[in-house]
Design an enzyme around this catalytic site. Structure first.
Site, PDB file in Angstrom:
ATOM      1  N   CYS A   1       6.360  -1.412  -0.122  1.00 29.95           N
ATOM      2  CA  CYS A   1       5.210  -1.183  -0.995  1.00 29.95           C
ATOM      3  C   CYS A   1       5.272   0.294  -1.374  1.00 29.95           C
ATOM      4  CB  CYS A   1       3.894  -1.559  -0.316  1.00 29.95           C
ATOM      5  SG  CYS A   1       3.468  -0.597   1.151  1.00 29.95           S
ATOM      6  N   THR A   2       4.276   0.791  -2.007  1.00 29.30           N
ATOM      7  CA  THR A   2       4.323   2.166  -2.512  1.00 29.30           C
ATOM      8  C   THR A   2       4.681   3.174  -1.427  1.00 29.30           C
ATOM      9  OG1 THR A   2       2.624   1.522  -4.089  1.00 29.30           O
ATOM     10  CG2 THR A   2       3.061   3.865  -3.875  1.00 29.30           C
TER      11      THR A   2
END
Length: 177
Positions: A107-108
């Site tokens: 994810c980020t």
């Protein structure tokens, strides 16, 4: 004079770790991380953020023929929001499939959303809650862990909600689940 060879720096993405053989976790790779990620010989990327990966990472995925599975969830602010539950379960089912081969869950920042998926995976693997939380906290930066993730999304995770494939179609590290 020594020959001048180009040296490729091999730099892992933030919060990178090997979770199991052929299963990795990290923040979304930046262009400077791609030589490192290339060496993982990935078959599948599981994306857990609601925002899209960087164009460079998406181009790299396409250029390398890697399967991209988007189970993006927004900021986790409530216990087992239906979207969170659906996407975490979807990601876990994809993780379990041997046909997805070598996988990167990302994810980020590789902290909370990725950590929730890996925490729930650990519950599927019958890890103790103490060990599961210790691993989760290792990637969230000490005091940045979230009680919602730990107490509701990981501890209260219903293992029977994941439809595991038959043993012969399951990842080796989930054979005992």
């Amino acid at each position: 004079m020594a020959s001048q060879h180009a040296i490729t720096k091999v730099i892992p993405p933030l919060n990178f770790a090997c979770v199991e053989e052929g299963l990795y976790r990290s923040a979304g790779p930046l262009p400077l991380n791609l030589p490192f990620v290339s060496d993982l010989n990935l078959d599948t990327v599981i994306w857990m953020a609601s925002e899209d990966p960087s164009p460079d990472f998406l181009s790299w995925i396409r250029a390398n023929g890697i399967k991209f599975l988007n189970f993006g969830i927004g900021e986790i602010t409530a216990p087992w929001d239906p979207e969170v539950e659906r996407n975490v379960i979807g990601a876990l089912q994809a993780l379990a499939e041997a046909s997805n081969g070598r996988i990167l869950v990302t994810c980020t920042m590789g902290r909370h959303r990725t950590g929730t998926v890996i925490g729930c995976l650990r519950r599927l693997q019958n890890w103790s809650i103490t060990s599961t939380f210790a691993e989760y906290r290792r990637f969230t930066g000490g005091n940045r862990y979230r009680v919602i993730d730990e107490l509701h999304n990981i501890e209260q995770f219903n293992r029977s909600s994941v439809a595991l494939p038959e043993l012969e179609d399951r990842q080796a590290w989930l054979q005992e689940a």
